[in-house]
Design an enzyme around this catalytic site. Structure first.
Site, PDB file in Angstrom:
ATOM      1  N   THR A 287       0.839  -1.209   0.000  1.00  0.00           N
ATOM      2  CA  THR A 287       0.000   0.000   0.000  1.00  0.00           C
ATOM      3  C   THR A 287       0.872   1.255   0.000  1.00  0.00           C
ATOM      4  OG1 THR A 287      -1.760  -1.160   1.141  1.00  0.00           O
ATOM      5  CG2 THR A 287      -1.757   1.241   1.334  1.00  0.00           C
TER       6      THR A 287
ATOM      7  N   ASN B 205      -5.673  -9.287  -7.778  1.00  0.00           N
ATOM      8  CA  ASN B 205      -5.821  -9.998  -6.513  1.00  0.00           C
ATOM      9  C   ASN B 205      -7.132 -10.776  -6.426  1.00  0.00           C
ATOM     10  OD1 ASN B 205      -6.178  -7.015  -6.544  1.00  0.00           O
ATOM     11  ND2 ASN B 205      -7.349  -7.386  -4.681  1.00  0.00           N
TER      12      ASN B 205
ATOM     13  N   GLN C  39       0.736  -9.245  -6.378  1.00  0.00           N
ATOM     14  CA  GLN C  39       0.181 -10.602  -6.476  1.00  0.00           C
ATOM     15  C   GLN C  39       0.991 -11.500  -7.415  1.00  0.00           C
ATOM     16  OE1 GLN C  39      -2.044 -12.065  -4.663  1.00  0.00           O
ATOM     17  NE2 GLN C  39      -2.944 -10.319  -3.609  1.00  0.00           N
TER      18      GLN C  39
ATOM     19  N   SER D  75       5.219  -6.787  -2.124  1.00  0.00           N
ATOM     20  CA  SER D  75       4.826  -6.914  -0.717  1.00  0.00           C
ATOM     21  C   SER D  75       5.240  -8.293  -0.217  1.00  0.00           C
ATOM     22  CB  SER D  75       3.313  -6.734  -0.591  1.00  0.00           C
ATOM     23  OG  SER D  75       2.918  -6.952   0.739  1.00  0.00           O
ATOM     24  N   ALA D  76       5.937  -8.326   0.931  1.00  0.00           N
ATOM     25  CA  ALA D  76       6.516  -9.587   1.405  1.00  0.00           C
ATOM     26  C   ALA D  76       5.467 -10.621   1.796  1.00  0.00           C
ATOM     27  CB  ALA D  76       7.433  -9.312   2.597  1.00  0.00           C
ATOM     28  N   HIS D  77       4.327 -10.155   2.370  1.00  0.00           N
ATOM     29  CA  HIS D  77       3.402 -11.140   2.965  1.00  0.00           C
ATOM     30  C   HIS D  77       2.573 -11.887   1.935  1.00  0.00           C
ATOM     31  CE1 HIS D  77      -0.668  -9.019   3.140  1.00  0.00           C
ATOM     32  NE2 HIS D  77       0.109  -7.993   2.858  1.00  0.00           N
TER      33      HIS D  77
ATOM     34  N   THR E 205      13.643   4.730  10.573  1.00  0.00           N
ATOM     35  CA  THR E 205      14.536   3.613  10.894  1.00  0.00           C
ATOM     36  C   THR E 205      14.060   2.345  10.206  1.00  0.00           C
ATOM     37  OG1 THR E 205      14.994   4.611  13.033  1.00  0.00           O
ATOM     38  CG2 THR E 205      15.499   2.259  12.812  1.00  0.00           C
TER      39      THR E 205
ATOM     40  N   CYS F 260     -13.420  -5.218   2.992  1.00  0.00           N
ATOM     41  CA  CYS F 260     -12.924  -3.954   3.531  1.00  0.00           C
ATOM     42  C   CYS F 260     -12.386  -4.206   4.928  1.00  0.00           C
ATOM     43  CB  CYS F 260     -14.005  -2.880   3.522  1.00  0.00           C
ATOM     44  SG  CYS F 260     -15.313  -3.193   4.700  1.00  0.00           S
TER      45      CYS F 260
HETATM   46  N1  PLP Z   1      -1.692  -4.476  -4.377  1.00  0.00           N
HETATM   47  C1  PLP Z   1      -2.336  -5.637  -4.514  1.00  0.00           C
HETATM   48  C2  PLP Z   1      -2.628  -6.144  -5.886  1.00  0.00           C
HETATM   49  C3  PLP Z   1      -2.726  -6.364  -3.388  1.00  0.00           C
HETATM   50  O1  PLP Z   1      -3.371  -7.533  -3.535  1.00  0.00           O
HETATM   51  C4  PLP Z   1      -2.435  -5.834  -2.106  1.00  0.00           C
HETATM   52  C5  PLP Z   1      -2.877  -6.537  -0.885  1.00  0.00           C
HETATM   53  O2  PLP Z   1      -3.911  -7.183  -0.862  1.00  0.00           O
HETATM   54  C6  PLP Z   1      -1.745  -4.620  -2.020  1.00  0.00           C
HETATM   55  C7  PLP Z   1      -1.392  -3.968  -3.177  1.00  0.00           C
HETATM   56  C8  PLP Z   1      -1.401  -4.009  -0.692  1.00  0.00           C
HETATM   57  O3  PLP Z   1      -0.295  -4.638  -0.116  1.00  0.00           O
HETATM   58  P1  PLP Z   1      -0.052  -4.577   1.475  1.00  0.00           P
HETATM   59  O4  PLP Z   1      -1.036  -5.502   2.094  1.00  0.00           O
HETATM   60  O5  PLP Z   1       1.360  -5.022   1.647  1.00  0.00           O
HETATM   61  O6  PLP Z   1      -0.231  -3.155   1.884  1.00  0.00           O
END
Ligand code: PLP
Length: 384
Positions: A69, A147, A175, A195-197, A233, A318
């Protein structure tokens, strides 16, 4: 619990957790000049290298952020481009950045998101028409893979078209990364979000990769970290985890996941003739299935599956946990009543055949109870 919600977040890989635990047990600010600080710096730079390799970029081009994000916000607002064109199926972190920019006095609003076809693929001709209608500096942002549906965009072709108009290109690859091969140079984009997760790493860490020479004004100010492009940091343990996840073998799982996903889809359609798989006519991520159950609200399906021990989601949830109507399916011209019956099933490295069978059993039971009376379609003939 059978976890089939990997597009929302993935389980942390064991070697990621181990590396993070070791990093957490140490002390050191990566900006400190003493030996412990230099150690922390080395961990950060090793991770930067690993993330750069994943994306086909140079380490100096990687800016660590708090996640996808923040990286999307930085990309969309940081280049100083007043005209920003994004596709209608982007993640909300892209869409909201544009919406906010549109209210700023210097910005030209983006009244025309780039449309997609019925499978959710960006219409390149429409993008060219939008760029030709108002020549000048602009930024185009199109995601690598969606996503909700898993639909993969032809980003290299989009970037090629955009380049002919001399505009910058950003790609949200959150994704796609770890599920398909990634090469920033091959894609021809100037900025790329990770995004790592979504790839076995921890939540709360991501990166914006900014091709050398691309203008970027920082959003976070107050320190010289990340080459003055993102103050604050560094989150050393999370960055370490991201580095390990980025070096993972996620892409090698793609053929197995594709087999499981395709099997799941053919069995769903075999039971329920009215089930629709969204984006099925396009190239898709191997792990993602967005499917409707005639006449049964997605909220009802998610709760019933949850009770049966299966975790899935609707395309977009949401932050309050309520299911919202999907702007992605709306952009694909899916009727609102049908979109309201769509759930997203997303597989990952830990998904087994048994998991898929458990899902199918629960889904079929629910369909027989609530969906079949609404289903006017004849089931597809069983696969040979
Ligand atoms: N972009 C896409 C296509 C996503 O699926 C997501 C998370 O669902 C994000 C951005 C946002 O990533 P984060 O959860 O690391 O903020």
């Amino acid at each position: 619990m059978v976890y089939l919600d990997h597009n929302a977040t993935t389980p942390v890989l064991p070697d990621v957790a181990q590396a993070m635990a070791q990093a957490l047990a140490r002390v050191g600010n990566a900006s400190s000049v003493h030996a412990l600080g230099r150690d922390a710096r080395r961990f950060v730079e090793d991770a930067r290298e690993s993330v750069a390799v994943l994306a086909g970029a140079r380490p100096a081009e990687v800016i660590f952020t708090s996640g996808g994000t923040e990286a999307n916000n930085l990309a969309l607002r940081g280049t100083g481009r007043e005209r920003v064109l994004v596709s209608s199926v982007e993640h909300v972190s892209v869409l909201d950045s544009v919406a906010e920019a549109a209210t700023a006095p210097i910005s030209i609003p983006n009244p025309n998101p780039i449309p997609v076809d019925g499978d959710g693929v960006v219409d390149i001709g429409a993008l060219e028409a939008l760029l030709a209608a108002a020549p000048g500096p602009a930024l185009v942002s199109v995601m690598l893979a969606n996503n909700e549906t898993g639909v993969v965009q032809p980003v290299a072709k989009i970037a090629e078209a955009a380049r002919r108009f001399g505009v910058l290109v950003h790609c949200d690859a959150v994704q796609g990364a770890g599920k398909m091969s990634l090469d920033m140079a091959g894609l021809g984009v100037d900025l790329l979000t990770l995004s790592a997760h979504k790839m076995g790493g921890p939540q709360g860490i991501g990166a914006l990769i900014v091709r050398d020479g691309t203008p970027l004004n920082p959003e976070a100010r107050g320190g010289g970290q990340e080459r003055r492009r993102r103050a604050g940091t560094e989150n050393v343990p999370a960055i370490v985890g991201f580095g390990v996840a980025a070096a993972g073998e996620g892409v090698a799982e793609a053929p197995r996941l594709r087999r499981l996903r395709d099997d799941l889809e053919s069995r769903v359609v075999g039971v329920c003739g009215g089930a629709r798989i969204f984006g099925a006519g396009a190239e898709r991520l191997p792990n993602t299935c967005c499917v409707s159950m005639p006449g049964v609200a997605n909220e009802t399906q998610i709760m019933a599956l949850d009770l049966a021990g299966v975790a899935v989601s609707a395309g977009s949830a949401c932050s309050s946990g309520k299911v919202e109507s999907s702007h992605v399916l709306a952009a694909m011209s899916v009727a609102p009543e049908q979109a309201a019956t769509a759930i997203r099933v997303s597989l990952g490295h830990d998904t087994t055949e048994d998991d898929v069978s458990t899902f199918l059993e629960a889904w079929t039971g629910l369909y027989k109870r609530l969906g079949e009376p609404h289903d006017t379609a004849v089931p597809a003939p069983a696969a040979a």
